[in-house]
Write a protein that holds these residues in place. Structure first.
Motif, PDB file in Angstrom:
ATOM      1  N   ASN A 214       0.854  -1.179   0.000  1.00 18.43           N
ATOM      2  CA  ASN A 214       0.000   0.000   0.000  1.00 18.43           C
ATOM      3  C   ASN A 214       0.896   1.236   0.000  1.00 18.43           C
ATOM      4  O   ASN A 214       1.700   1.443   0.907  1.00 18.43           O
ATOM      5  CB  ASN A 214      -0.883  -0.048   1.261  1.00 18.43           C
TER       6      ASN A 214
ATOM      7  N   ARG B 198       0.322   4.417   0.350  1.00 14.23           N
ATOM      8  CA  ARG B 198       0.128   5.391   1.432  1.00 14.23           C
ATOM      9  C   ARG B 198       0.860   4.978   2.698  1.00 14.23           C
ATOM     10  O   ARG B 198       1.490   5.785   3.364  1.00 14.23           O
ATOM     11  CB  ARG B 198      -1.368   5.523   1.745  1.00 14.23           C
ATOM     12  N   ARG B 199       0.726   3.696   3.037  1.00 12.01           N
ATOM     13  CA  ARG B 199       1.411   3.230   4.248  1.00 12.01           C
ATOM     14  C   ARG B 199       2.921   3.287   4.074  1.00 12.01           C
ATOM     15  O   ARG B 199       3.657   3.655   4.992  1.00 12.01           O
ATOM     16  CB  ARG B 199       0.957   1.808   4.582  1.00 12.01           C
TER      17      ARG B 199
ATOM     18  N   PHE C  22       4.605   5.349   2.164  1.00 18.78           N
ATOM     19  CA  PHE C  22       5.011   6.743   2.244  1.00 18.78           C
ATOM     20  C   PHE C  22       4.981   7.215   3.701  1.00 18.78           C
ATOM     21  O   PHE C  22       5.888   7.927   4.143  1.00 18.78           O
ATOM     22  CB  PHE C  22       4.106   7.613   1.373  1.00 18.78           C
ATOM     23  N   ALA C  23       3.943   6.803   4.432  1.00 20.26           N
ATOM     24  CA  ALA C  23       3.845   7.211   5.837  1.00 20.26           C
ATOM     25  C   ALA C  23       5.045   6.712   6.632  1.00 20.26           C
ATOM     26  O   ALA C  23       5.627   7.441   7.440  1.00 20.26           O
ATOM     27  CB  ALA C  23       2.541   6.698   6.450  1.00 20.26           C
ATOM     28  N   MET C  24       5.425   5.453   6.388  1.00 27.11           N
ATOM     29  CA  MET C  24       6.604   4.896   7.085  1.00 27.11           C
ATOM     30  C   MET C  24       7.855   5.701   6.750  1.00 27.11           C
ATOM     31  O   MET C  24       8.635   6.057   7.637  1.00 27.11           O
ATOM     32  CB  MET C  24       6.846   3.434   6.646  1.00 27.11           C
TER      33      MET C  24
ATOM     34  N   PRO D 246      -2.386  -2.341  10.438  1.00 25.79           N
ATOM     35  CA  PRO D 246      -2.357  -3.218   9.255  1.00 25.79           C
ATOM     36  C   PRO D 246      -1.088  -3.087   8.412  1.00 25.79           C
ATOM     37  O   PRO D 246      -0.992  -3.724   7.368  1.00 25.79           O
ATOM     38  CB  PRO D 246      -3.570  -2.747   8.430  1.00 25.79           C
ATOM     39  N   VAL D 247      -0.121  -2.281   8.812  1.00 18.18           N
ATOM     40  CA  VAL D 247       1.099  -2.128   8.013  1.00 18.18           C
ATOM     41  C   VAL D 247       1.777  -3.493   7.856  1.00 18.18           C
ATOM     42  O   VAL D 247       1.812  -4.290   8.787  1.00 18.18           O
ATOM     43  CB  VAL D 247       2.054  -1.094   8.669  1.00 18.18           C
TER      44      VAL D 247
END
Lengths: 378, 310
Positions: free
Chosen positions: A2, A4-5, A7-9, A221-222
């Motif tokens: 995913n 978005r996840r 990028f967030a990390m 859920p990452v």
């Protein structure tokens, strides 16, 4: 996966690196320090070897021999001696590393036979220095020989080419000035990248365990792959910045000639960064304290890279079992590649062998890293 | 409890740490909209059960269903529907309040507009709006826990798992915290929390009393109190410590618990034992001691229920 996840990390990790003095120091200060220490500290060149001269004849020709030693820049005369015991004394007191003795009948024998012995005595307690100084001395003598042969031939009415003098023609390729800096600096770049890369990433997972943030992270859920890639992306960028800094310094500061092309350099450097960062990440997954992880990263990168990569100690001079071990030292491939790209201008096709070694290494590391981290507490 | 849908269910949940049996065949059923409390002494297995329910630890045996998802088979699917706040502060202290919320919002793929609206609403309720730009590490203990709750709620979970969320939190923050929990229950969120505070246990809709990895009792706070054998007497007098020594071990006395300036004495039969105790105290020269029957608190009940085994 995913995005978005992921990028967030990556974004979170970047903020944390930016706010962590320890990571910043490793990322930005360590390469600079290492470059200064290793770039200036490690040199295999010897200049101005202290030489004692005992010229028993003191003729025009003997002085010419002495002069050729001094003018070579490799030697400088520390003392002039007038008896045999003076040599013992000077060597014992570390007043010189080499002593040159020219016999009293030097010019007479030279005139009569065309050859005359000169004696050189070396303090061999430091074998490396002695070997290098001996090599220089032979070089100086070879030059002198050539001049003398010309002169002898002229006085005897023979063409120089017909004189039975051994033609010692020391020619050096790729590193014409025989400057060890050209040989060392590309290796230094490899040492720095290995150390910085593995040190940085060795902290990334252990930091989450140590600070107690892992439990909450794995309750989201990452995925494990997103954690790995998200964390490594910012470090990969830092690795490239450090690599760029080191390589630019190598060329513009240390004056190492660069004859290859940038593309080859970027591809191989990227591959090497993947390997070292993957190793750091693997350590980080296994060792749950930051200090422990960084110590192990140091041992697994610094030691093999300085000792077994061929960076200072030539691999073909090693005993066979050690030579075999160097094949698992990932840095040896990169050191070989860097030297070839810098000094010989080699392209990717010339470098297929070390490139293959490095690629296999990268694949194994990626495979292990992808399987290493599990989202579980036990 | 009414026959509503079961949101959290465990069947024969078992976990061993080496030779230690941390969880022994635990069966639980928690209904939608409950605030369910886990209580028990340290090492009873409260944290272990939380970890298994949240999917961060795998059970050795047994089944877990959270909001209809089999956690054993699909832990990642269950994680989308629940939120877990570990006992130790789990957010990033080197990130600001807003950055932590952004990070957890993104991990749960909360749409941007929703994230902004919800985070404002939650921060407002938690009294954290003025601190958005402050690093989480620089918040007080109570504010940290409230931030943890905000991050846990950013993706609107159906189930909230809180492991001792108010331990070490000041009373004012605890009250805020509980106000948020009550509001959540109104919206149908099911909350499971463990607590060491007995006043908090009393606020739960139901309680499970855990001991040595087993559920000993599971009932409403009132029901658990009824389960206490015997009756409770409160003796108010100067020198309660001395009183405890005198009373302990007397016939009919089942247990003694010091509660501040008073002594709670559990007896088999209050009408018979009150005069006996008065005479006993008089015999020790203590006069004017006030002995009354008392309403048991949860703590009295636990000591009574676990008394023999703690």
């Amino acid at each position: 996966m995913n995005v978005r996840r992921l990028f967030a990390m990556a974004y979170k990790e970047t903020l944390q690196i930016w706010r962590d003095p320890r990571s910043l120091a490793i990322a930005l200060l360590m390469p600079l320090m290492q470059l200064v220490l290793l770039g200036y500290g490690v040199s295999l060149d010897i200049r101005h070897v202290p030489l004692c001269v005992y010229d028993q004849e003191n003729s025009q020709q003997s002085r010419a021999v002495v002069k050729s030693f001094v003018s070579s820049d490799w030697f400088s005369i520390s003392r002039t001696i007038h008896n045999q015991t003076g040599i013992d004394y000077a060597l014992n007191r570390d007043q010189c590393i080499a002593a040159l003795v020219i016999p009293a009948d030097f010019s007479r024998r030279l005139a009569a036979t065309g050859t005359a012995p000169v004696q050189a005595v070396f303090d061999a307690t430091d074998v490396n220095t002695t070997n290098i100084a001996l090599g220089y001395a032979q070089g100086v003598v070879a030059q002198t020989n050539a001049q003398i042969a010309d002169g002898w031939a002229a006085t005897h009415g023979i063409l120089p080419s017909l004189v039975g003098q051994v033609d010692l023609d020391p020619s050096t390729w790729f590193n014409e000035t025989l400057d060890s800096k050209n040989f060392i600096i590309p290796g230094v770049v490899a040492v720095i990248l290995a150390l910085v890369g593995a040190e940085l990433t060795s902290l990334t997972i252990s930091r989450e365990w140590e600070r107690g943030t892992m439990e909450q992270l794995i309750s989201t859920p990452v995925t494990a792959t997103e954690v790995m890639l998200g964390k490594l992306i910012p470090y990969f960028a830092i690795g490239f910045i450090d690599a760029g800094f080191c390589l630019v310094s190598a060329v513009y500061w240390f004056g190492v000639p660069f004859r290859g092309n940038i593309g080859t350099l970027l591809i191989t450097t990227g591959l090497f960064i993947v390997v070292v960062m993957g190793i750091g990440y693997l350590i980080s997954v296994r060792i749950r304290s930051q200090l422990g992880a960084s110590q192990i990263a140091l041992v697994l990168t610094m030691l093999p890279t300085t000792l077994l990569s061929g960076y200072t100690f030539p691999i073909d001079q090693m005993p066979a079992p050690i030579r075999a071990i160097t094949f698992v030292v990932y840095s040896r491939y990169y050191v070989t590649i860097l030297r070839s790209v810098f000094l010989k201008g080699s392209g990717l096709s010339d470098l297929w062998a070390p490139l293959l070694g490095l690629s296999i290494y990268a694949l194994i590391i990626i495979w292990l890293a992808a399987r290493a981290f599990h989202k579980a507490l036990d | 409890m009414e026959t509503k849908d079961i949101v959290i269910r465990t069947e024969g949940l078992t976990k061993n740490f080496g030779p230690l049996q941390a969880m022994r065949e635990v069966d639980l059923a928690i209904y939608r909209g409950e605030i369910f409390g886990l209580v028990g002494p340290d090492g009873a297995g409260k944290t272990t059960i939380m970890r298994m329910l949240s999917g961060v630890m795998r059970p050795d045996a047994g089944k877990i269903y959270v909001d209809g998802v089999d956690v054993g088979a699909n832990a990642e699917g269950a994680k989308l529907r629940l939120s877990y706040m570990p006992q130790r502060f789990g957010l990033y202290e080197d990130l600001t309040v807003a950055e932590n919320i952004f990070f957890y919002g993104e991990l749960f793929s909360v749409p941007r507009g929703e994230r902004v609206a919800r985070s404002n609403e939650l921060l407002e309720a938690a009294g954290l709006l003025p601190f958005r730009r402050r690093l989480a590490g620089q918040l007080s203990g109570g504010m940290k826990q409230k931030l943890g709750l905000v991050c846990a709620l950013i993706h609107t979970p159906h189930v909230l798992l809180l492991d001792e969320p108010t331990t070490g939190v000041d009373p004012v923050s605890r009250r805020d915290f509980w106000a948020i929990l009550y509001n959540l229950r109104e919206t149908g969120v099911t909350i499971l929390l463990s607590t060491a505070y007995m006043d908090e246990a009393e606020r739960c809709s139901r309680l499970a009393l855990l001991h040595n990895g087993e559920v000993r009792y599971c009932d409403t706070p009132a029901g658990i109190k009824k389960a206490m054998p015997g009756a409770l007497l409160a003796i108010i007098s100067a020198g309660p410590r001395l009183l405890r020594e005198i009373v302990s071990g007397q016939p009919g006395v089942l247990g003694v618990l010091l509660m501040g300036d008073r002594l709670h004495v559990r007896v088999d039969d209050s009408t018979r034992r009150i005069p006996e105790l008065q005479m006993l105290l008089a015999g020790h020269g203590i006069t004017g001691a006030d002995i009354q029957t008392a309403e048991p608190g949860i703590e009295d009940v636990f000591v009574a229920l676990l008394g023999g085994t703690v």
